[in-house]
Scaffold this motif. Structure first.
Motif, PDB file in Angstrom:
ATOM      1  N   HIS A   8       8.451   1.100   0.881  1.00 40.77           N
ATOM      2  CA  HIS A   8       8.095   1.943  -0.247  1.00 40.77           C
ATOM      3  C   HIS A   8       7.093   1.189  -1.107  1.00 40.77           C
ATOM      4  O   HIS A   8       6.896  -0.010  -0.981  1.00 40.77           O
ATOM      5  CB  HIS A   8       9.338   2.306  -1.047  1.00 40.77           C
ATOM      6  CG  HIS A   8      10.324   3.107  -0.249  1.00 40.77           C
ATOM      7  ND1 HIS A   8      10.167   4.449  -0.031  1.00 40.77           N
ATOM      8  CD2 HIS A   8      11.456   2.744   0.409  1.00 40.77           C
ATOM      9  CE1 HIS A   8      11.170   4.892   0.705  1.00 40.77           C
ATOM     10  NE2 HIS A   8      11.954   3.879   0.986  1.00 40.77           N
ATOM     11  N   ALA A   9       6.474   1.914  -2.003  1.00 40.36           N
ATOM     12  CA  ALA A   9       5.471   1.296  -2.862  1.00 40.36           C
ATOM     13  C   ALA A   9       6.049   0.127  -3.642  1.00 40.36           C
ATOM     14  O   ALA A   9       5.377  -0.872  -3.881  1.00 40.36           O
ATOM     15  CB  ALA A   9       4.899   2.347  -3.818  1.00 40.36           C
ATOM     16  N   ALA A  10       7.336   0.247  -4.007  1.00 36.88           N
ATOM     17  CA  ALA A  10       7.957  -0.819  -4.786  1.00 36.88           C
ATOM     18  C   ALA A  10       8.123  -2.107  -3.989  1.00 36.88           C
ATOM     19  O   ALA A  10       8.309  -3.179  -4.566  1.00 36.88           O
ATOM     20  CB  ALA A  10       9.325  -0.354  -5.296  1.00 36.88           C
ATOM     21  N   ASP A  11       8.052  -2.015  -2.655  1.00 39.92           N
ATOM     22  CA  ASP A  11       8.219  -3.194  -1.803  1.00 39.92           C
ATOM     23  C   ASP A  11       6.919  -3.970  -1.621  1.00 39.92           C
ATOM     24  O   ASP A  11       6.911  -5.027  -1.009  1.00 39.92           O
ATOM     25  CB  ASP A  11       8.751  -2.773  -0.430  1.00 39.92           C
ATOM     26  CG  ASP A  11      10.112  -2.095  -0.523  1.00 39.92           C
ATOM     27  OD1 ASP A  11      10.885  -2.470  -1.419  1.00 39.92           O
ATOM     28  OD2 ASP A  11      10.383  -1.201   0.290  1.00 39.92           O
ATOM     29  N   ILE A  12       5.824  -3.438  -2.109  1.00 44.00           N
ATOM     30  CA  ILE A  12       4.523  -4.064  -1.907  1.00 44.00           C
ATOM     31  C   ILE A  12       4.250  -5.037  -3.050  1.00 44.00           C
ATOM     32  O   ILE A  12       4.414  -4.699  -4.225  1.00 44.00           O
ATOM     33  CB  ILE A  12       3.426  -2.987  -1.834  1.00 44.00           C
ATOM     34  CG1 ILE A  12       3.667  -2.116  -0.595  1.00 44.00           C
ATOM     35  CG2 ILE A  12       2.047  -3.618  -1.780  1.00 44.00           C
ATOM     36  CD1 ILE A  12       2.729  -0.944  -0.502  1.00 44.00           C
ATOM     37  N   SER A  13       3.822  -6.233  -2.686  1.00 47.32           N
ATOM     38  CA  SER A  13       3.560  -7.257  -3.693  1.00 47.32           C
ATOM     39  C   SER A  13       2.291  -6.931  -4.470  1.00 47.32           C
ATOM     40  O   SER A  13       1.479  -6.087  -4.065  1.00 47.32           O
ATOM     41  CB  SER A  13       3.422  -8.618  -3.032  1.00 47.32           C
ATOM     42  OG  SER A  13       2.234  -8.671  -2.261  1.00 47.32           O
ATOM     43  N   GLU A  14       2.107  -7.626  -5.566  1.00 50.31           N
ATOM     44  CA  GLU A  14       0.924  -7.401  -6.392  1.00 50.31           C
ATOM     45  C   GLU A  14      -0.352  -7.733  -5.631  1.00 50.31           C
ATOM     46  O   GLU A  14      -1.354  -7.021  -5.720  1.00 50.31           O
ATOM     47  CB  GLU A  14       1.015  -8.252  -7.663  1.00 50.31           C
ATOM     48  CG  GLU A  14      -0.145  -8.044  -8.626  1.00 50.31           C
ATOM     49  CD  GLU A  14      -0.001  -8.842  -9.910  1.00 50.31           C
ATOM     50  OE1 GLU A  14      -0.977  -8.910 -10.672  1.00 50.31           O
ATOM     51  OE2 GLU A  14       1.091  -9.409 -10.153  1.00 50.31           O
ATOM     52  N   SER A  15      -0.319  -8.817  -4.854  1.00 52.83           N
ATOM     53  CA  SER A  15      -1.511  -9.192  -4.088  1.00 52.83           C
ATOM     54  C   SER A  15      -1.797  -8.167  -2.997  1.00 52.83           C
ATOM     55  O   SER A  15      -2.966  -7.847  -2.720  1.00 52.83           O
ATOM     56  CB  SER A  15      -1.333 -10.581  -3.477  1.00 52.83           C
ATOM     57  OG  SER A  15      -0.250 -10.610  -2.570  1.00 52.83           O
ATOM     58  N   GLU A  16      -0.744  -7.643  -2.378  1.00 54.88           N
ATOM     59  CA  GLU A  16      -0.944  -6.611  -1.360  1.00 54.88           C
ATOM     60  C   GLU A  16      -1.503  -5.339  -1.987  1.00 54.88           C
ATOM     61  O   GLU A  16      -2.381  -4.684  -1.410  1.00 54.88           O
ATOM     62  CB  GLU A  16       0.379  -6.322  -0.644  1.00 54.88           C
ATOM     63  CG  GLU A  16       0.817  -7.420   0.298  1.00 54.88           C
ATOM     64  CD  GLU A  16       2.179  -7.162   0.893  1.00 54.88           C
ATOM     65  OE1 GLU A  16       2.421  -7.584   2.038  1.00 54.88           O
ATOM     66  OE2 GLU A  16       3.027  -6.529   0.211  1.00 54.88           O
ATOM     67  N   MET A  17      -1.012  -4.987  -3.177  1.00 54.54           N
ATOM     68  CA  MET A  17      -1.525  -3.795  -3.841  1.00 54.54           C
ATOM     69  C   MET A  17      -3.001  -3.954  -4.189  1.00 54.54           C
ATOM     70  O   MET A  17      -3.795  -3.002  -4.070  1.00 54.54           O
ATOM     71  CB  MET A  17      -0.710  -3.508  -5.106  1.00 54.54           C
ATOM     72  CG  MET A  17      -1.161  -2.251  -5.851  1.00 54.54           C
ATOM     73  SD  MET A  17      -1.101  -0.742  -4.831  1.00 54.54           S
ATOM     74  CE  MET A  17       0.683  -0.566  -4.659  1.00 54.54           C
ATOM     75  N   GLY A  23      -9.257  -1.001  -0.511  1.00 54.60           N
ATOM     76  CA  GLY A  23      -9.487  -0.192   0.676  1.00 54.60           C
ATOM     77  C   GLY A  23      -8.984  -0.798   1.970  1.00 54.60           C
ATOM     78  O   GLY A  23      -9.169  -0.215   3.038  1.00 54.60           O
ATOM     79  N   GLU A  24      -8.339  -1.950   1.906  1.00 56.43           N
ATOM     80  CA  GLU A  24      -7.812  -2.575   3.125  1.00 56.43           C
ATOM     81  C   GLU A  24      -6.640  -1.777   3.679  1.00 56.43           C
ATOM     82  O   GLU A  24      -5.900  -1.126   2.935  1.00 56.43           O
ATOM     83  CB  GLU A  24      -7.349  -4.010   2.845  1.00 56.43           C
ATOM     84  CG  GLU A  24      -8.466  -4.998   2.585  1.00 56.43           C
ATOM     85  CD  GLU A  24      -7.938  -6.420   2.516  1.00 56.43           C
ATOM     86  OE1 GLU A  24      -7.131  -6.805   3.381  1.00 56.43           O
ATOM     87  OE2 GLU A  24      -8.320  -7.137   1.576  1.00 56.43           O
ATOM     88  N   ILE A  25      -6.486  -1.847   4.982  1.00 57.19           N
ATOM     89  CA  ILE A  25      -5.293  -1.329   5.658  1.00 57.19           C
ATOM     90  C   ILE A  25      -4.450  -2.532   6.050  1.00 57.19           C
ATOM     91  O   ILE A  25      -4.940  -3.445   6.726  1.00 57.19           O
ATOM     92  CB  ILE A  25      -5.654  -0.514   6.916  1.00 57.19           C
ATOM     93  CG1 ILE A  25      -6.553   0.673   6.558  1.00 57.19           C
ATOM     94  CG2 ILE A  25      -4.381  -0.051   7.623  1.00 57.19           C
ATOM     95  CD1 ILE A  25      -5.906   1.742   5.737  1.00 57.19           C
ATOM     96  N   LEU A  26      -3.202  -2.554   5.630  1.00 55.24           N
ATOM     97  CA  LEU A  26      -2.322  -3.685   5.904  1.00 55.24           C
ATOM     98  C   LEU A  26      -1.502  -3.444   7.160  1.00 55.24           C
ATOM     99  O   LEU A  26      -0.914  -2.375   7.328  1.00 55.24           O
ATOM    100  CB  LEU A  26      -1.369  -3.924   4.724  1.00 55.24           C
ATOM    101  CG  LEU A  26      -1.988  -4.118   3.337  1.00 55.24           C
ATOM    102  CD1 LEU A  26      -0.894  -4.396   2.323  1.00 55.24           C
ATOM    103  CD2 LEU A  26      -3.022  -5.235   3.355  1.00 55.24           C
ATOM    104  N   VAL A  27      -1.490  -4.439   8.036  1.00 55.11           N
ATOM    105  CA  VAL A  27      -0.555  -4.435   9.163  1.00 55.11           C
ATOM    106  C   VAL A  27       0.612  -5.294   8.714  1.00 55.11           C
ATOM    107  O   VAL A  27       0.540  -6.520   8.740  1.00 55.11           O
ATOM    108  CB  VAL A  27      -1.202  -5.003  10.446  1.00 55.11           C
ATOM    109  CG1 VAL A  27      -0.233  -4.895  11.618  1.00 55.11           C
ATOM    110  CG2 VAL A  27      -2.505  -4.273  10.757  1.00 55.11           C
TER     111      VAL A  27
END
Length: 201
Positions: A8-17, A23-27
């Motif tokens: 979920h969005a809440a699981d994403i770190s600040e750096s990942e956000m 515009g990056e796609i995260l694997v």
């Protein structure tokens, strides 16, 4: 092997956000198996959920964003439940994949899919759209797990999970008009393996 749970969005770190906002796609996760693997890809989409379903759910669009798709036919049509038959021939050195799968849209922001029959052992996964606060877009996650009935080279599995899936998600974002900028839209659409001129205007 367990299917990776959807983040979920809440699981994403600040750096990942911050990376998503560029515009990056995260694997986020890759798990390789003897004849397959599982992964999650995540991207930031500036669109309503319905715009994504309108891209994801139709065969005419899948020919644009699914690499190697040769056949796509709807066996049971519907909005909440749909069954399709697809055939994918990604390259000359692996067998053609031929399968029937079903997709259930369980809410406006979530859907899951699973194999019904075909020459795969396992194909299952889900789509999850998590709205950000202040209407700043959707964090879109796509999870998939696949196991084939034939041996698959580990390098091929990793290429599909690490390269093809992120490119597919970027293509879908471009097709939905959900890219973070005009420049990013051009980049996203350039990653589509199919003919983007076939998109509906």
């Amino acid at each position: 092997v367990m299917l990776i749970s959807t983040g979920h969005a809440a699981d994403i770190s600040e750096s990942e956000m911050q990376r998503l906002q560029r515009g990056e796609i995260l694997v986020q996760t890759i798990h390789e198996e003897k004849s397959g693997g599982a992964a999650r890809v995540t991207g930031l989409f500036h669109a309503e959920a319905e715009a994504l379903w309108n891209v994801i759910g139709y065969c005419k669009n899948e020919f644009i964003y699914v690499r190697g798709l040769e056949l796509c036919e709807v066996l049971v049509p519907g909005l909440q439940y749909i069954k399709k038959h697809q055939r994918v021939n990604n390259n000359w050195y692996t067998p053609t994949i031929d399968y029937v799968f079903e997709t259930r849209r369980t809410s406006p922001t979530h859907g899951d899919f699973k194999l019904v029959e075909g020459n795969l052992k396992v194909m299952e996964g889900q789509w999850d759209f998590q709205p950000l606060e202040n209407s700043e877009g959707l964090v879109v996650s796509h999870d998939i797990r696949i196991r084939t009935r034939f041996p698959a080279p580990r390098w091929l599995v990793r290429r599909v999970l690490k390269n093809d899936l992120p490119e597919m998600l970027a293509c879908i974002r471009g097709m939905a008009g959900a890219s973070v900028s005009g420049d990013q839209l051009a980049v996203d659409l350039a990653l589509c393996p199919g003919d983007v001129t076939q998109m509906d205007n």
